[in-house]
Design an enzyme around this catalytic site. Structure first.
Site, PDB file in Angstrom:
ATOM      1  N   CYS A   1     -22.630 -30.015  34.510  1.00 35.25           N
ATOM      2  CA  CYS A   1     -22.120 -28.831  35.201  1.00 35.25           C
ATOM      3  C   CYS A   1     -21.018 -29.315  36.140  1.00 35.25           C
ATOM      4  O   CYS A   1     -20.329 -30.282  35.852  1.00 35.25           O
ATOM      5  CB  CYS A   1     -23.238 -28.101  35.935  1.00 35.25           C
ATOM      6  SG  CYS A   1     -24.132 -29.130  37.120  1.00 35.25           S
TER       7      CYS A   1
ATOM      8  N   HIS B   1     -46.375 -48.942  28.775  1.00 37.67           N
ATOM      9  CA  HIS B   1     -45.726 -48.157  27.722  1.00 37.67           C
ATOM     10  C   HIS B   1     -46.240 -48.667  26.375  1.00 37.67           C
ATOM     11  O   HIS B   1     -45.801 -49.696  25.881  1.00 37.67           O
ATOM     12  CB  HIS B   1     -44.203 -48.310  27.822  1.00 37.67           C
ATOM     13  CG  HIS B   1     -43.434 -47.297  27.036  1.00 37.67           C
ATOM     14  ND1 HIS B   1     -43.341 -47.339  25.664  1.00 37.67           N
ATOM     15  CD2 HIS B   1     -42.716 -46.211  27.436  1.00 37.67           C
ATOM     16  CE1 HIS B   1     -42.592 -46.323  25.243  1.00 37.67           C
ATOM     17  NE2 HIS B   1     -42.202 -45.621  26.299  1.00 37.67           N
TER      18      HIS B   1
END
Length: 622
Positions: free
Chosen positions: A27, A552
């Site tokens: 943006c 992980h």
């Protein structure tokens, strides 16, 4: 100052590399990532990058706040990683998102790309007020030049349904041209004439069609595109392959257009009218009170994205009755207050690095109305300048409410765009806007200068930005020697041997990896489960002494959507050393083509003084 390419490289690595990015767009100030695994990036690693002023997680997006140069950083990132704003979007794991956040994110995704056109159109209208018969009188409103430029200024607002349909279709990943076609119907001249007449209108002779004008509308186009998305999926399932080229688009518009015209467009119009009525009612009851609260709270409204909810009603008000009494005046107060408070902190501080950051941020807020660098880089970090900005903004809101200050063109309120408060009918509105600007700027500057200590280092280090939704924890209190045993049975390998550059580079922290011999994860210490990802493949643990550990399981296992995993714990649960936290099927992970190497990383290793390896143990202190 770091160049744009360097910022792009470091940010991309910190969010997990190209393989962890489903899509990225931007943006006016932020890179907006949709990540496959949101547990990988760590706030501290990203905010430490020179050129990054903050991190925010909103509506399922991981937002990295850059500032005015975000467009250039985005271009470098796209070139660097071969990314795009739609690349891989359909493969992103679905995450649980608050419905309000999801709605605001959708509105923001539809409106953000249009702001350049909307602002350009609004400023052209302002220039016509200045050079036209209202003020200087250099152009007649019947001259060819005036008529042509007026058409250019009106175009983005009049055709707003079409523009919104295009951006919404990209957001929803459906056919942009069919979405534009359906929304174009709403502003087709003959239809406008038909729905503007007194005689009732019926579709197929029996279905009543509500009369109304849809030019400059936003919500009807959004609702129509959402419907088209699901109609497109349905039609694609029921049409044979040989007919898809001609039958599929026909069926999509034949189904979507009547429902839009008879149901969704009137519903969108009613929603817009109700929102406007609510706002006008509050404003009519006590304008000064409404503006005091709105302008004073605007920085936090912007941080949460709630300001997007007011953009449609603002644009509706600019179309009819032709001015906005709420959003534009409130943002003038808030943006000016951020500029003044940041300037005040810049002049007061003796920290050269902080001053170098503050002055550009203040100028950005003052001249462009872009406040994120000022908020995240200065006022929130130091806290007291933010208090000064909120007080000054609220006082400016009171003045705006008393004089009924109105904005007449859509542009981000700031010094260079203050002409948006010039009324086409003349009068004192512009003078009031200048008075509000001056009062707010001077008051925020003075308050910030008084409240801000000249040496901010200690306060800055202890400040926690309230807008960052990424979790932070107190500084670890490590005494003596802490040993963290391997949480999974198996072979220990160096982190540098992991077949993933993000883990192997150490950007996420120090540690090792395990090639599991048994599909079980045991608690390596007493602590709390800080975060268990929805797909169960990764978890963040925090020991009672403050050590943060990321486990992980496997590589690229986020795409398995939790299938090979069984969790025995959830986010927020406490556990004891040796407790079984997670089970996983090693064979299933291999069969899916995923690597079973499991990184075990201390993500706050710098805070605990670093770690060393002793066999299968991570050792801290001692």
């Amino acid at each position: 100052m770091a160049d744009n390419k360097q910022i792009a490289e470091q940010v991309l690595a910190a969010v997990g590399g190209r393989e962890n990015v489903s899509s990225v767009t931007h943006c006016m100030t932020r890179l907006r990532f949709v990540l496959k695994d949101q547990s990988i990036p760590k706030k501290n690693n990203i905010t430490d990058i020179k050129g990054v002023v903050g991190v925010n997680v909103q509506g399922g997006q991981y937002q990295v706040i850059i500032g005015n140069s975000v467009g250039n950083v985005y271009k470098e990132m796209v070139a660097l990683g071969g990314l795009s704003d739609t690349q891989g979007a359909g493969n992103a794991p679905k995450q649980k998102v608050n419905p309000i956040s999801a709605a605001l994110d959708f509105i923001a995704g539809c409106m953000t790309p249009l702001f350049t056109a909307i602002i350009a159109g609004g400023l052209i209208k302002v220039l016509l007020v200045i050079f036209g018969p209202t003020l200087l009188g250099w152009m007649s409103d019947t001259s060819d030049t005036y008529i042509l430029m007026n058409a250019l200024g009106d175009a983005p607002f009049y055709f707003l349904p079409i523009l919104v349909a295009i951006t919404a279709s990209k957001k929803l990943n459906c056919n942009s041209y069919l979405a534009a076609m359906v929304s174009s119907m709403l502003i087709y001249p003959d239809l406008i004439t038909l729905l503007g007449g007194d005689a009732p209108t019926y579709l197929f002779g029996v279905i009543p069609v509500m009369h109304g004008s849809y030019s400059s509308s936003i919500i009807p186009a959004m609702l129509a595109t959402i419907l088209l998305k699901y109609v497109e999926i349905l039609v694609d399932r029921i049409t044979p392959d040989w007919s898809k080229n001609f039958l599929k688009p026909l069926l999509i518009v034949i189904i979507t257009a009547p429902i839009t015209l008879c149901l969704l467009a009137p519903l969108g119009l009613m929603i817009g009218n109700v929102l406007q009525l609510v706002i006008n009612t509050i404003y009519g009851f006590a304008p000064w009170l409404a503006m005091l609260l709105f302008a004073g709270a605007m920085p936090f409204i912007v941080m949460t994205g709630m300001h997007w909810a007011f953009v449609p009603t603002c644009l509706l008000a600019l179309a009819d009755p032709g001015f906005d009494l709420l959003l534009l005046p409130a943002m003038l107060c808030s943006n000016t207050a951020q500029a003044g408070a940041t300037f005040g902190a810049a002049f007061k501080t003796k920290d050269k690095e902080l001053r170098q950051m503050a002055f550009p941020a203040a100028v950005s807020a003052l001249l462009a109305g872009v406040t994120e660098p000022a908020m995240y880089g200065i006022t929130l970090r130091l806290k007291k300048p933010m208090i000064a900005a909120c007080i000054a903004g609220a006082i400016g809101g009171v003045i705006s409410g008393f004089v009924n200050l109105a904005g007449y063109a859509f542009a981000t309120p700031c010094l260079t765009a203050i002409v948006q408060f010039i009324s086409p009918d003349g009068g004192s509105n512009f003078m009031f806007a200048c008075i509000v600007f001056a009062v707010v700027f001077v008051l925020s500057f003075v308050l910030s200068f008084i409240l801000t200590p000249s040496h901010e280092a200690a306060e800055e280090e202890s400040a926690t930005p309230v807008a960052d939704t990424v979790e932070t924890s107190a500084a670890p209190q490590i005494t003596g020697k802490l040993e963290i045993e391997a949480p999974i049975p198996g072979e220990i390998i160096p982190l540098t041997a992991v077949k993933d550059p993000t883990f192997a580079s150490g950007v996420l922290g120090e540690g090792y990896a395990i090639i599991p011999s048994e599909g079980k994860v045991y608690a390596p210490f007493d602590g709390t489960c800080d975060n268990l990802f929805d797909t169960l493949h990764a978890m963040g643990l925090v020991s009672d002494s403050g050590v943060e550990l990321l486990i992980h399981v496997g590589l690229e296992t986020v795409g398995l959507n939790g299938a090979p995993f069984t969790a025995h714990i959830k986010s927020g649960d406490k556990f004891k050393k040796g407790d079984l936290l997670l089970e996983f099927d090693i064979d299933a992970i291999k069969a899916a083509g995923c690597e079973i190497q499991t990184p075990v990383i201390v993500t706050n290793a710098e805070d605990v003084g670093g770690i060393t390896m002793e066999g299968n143990k991570l050792v801290i202190g001692g």
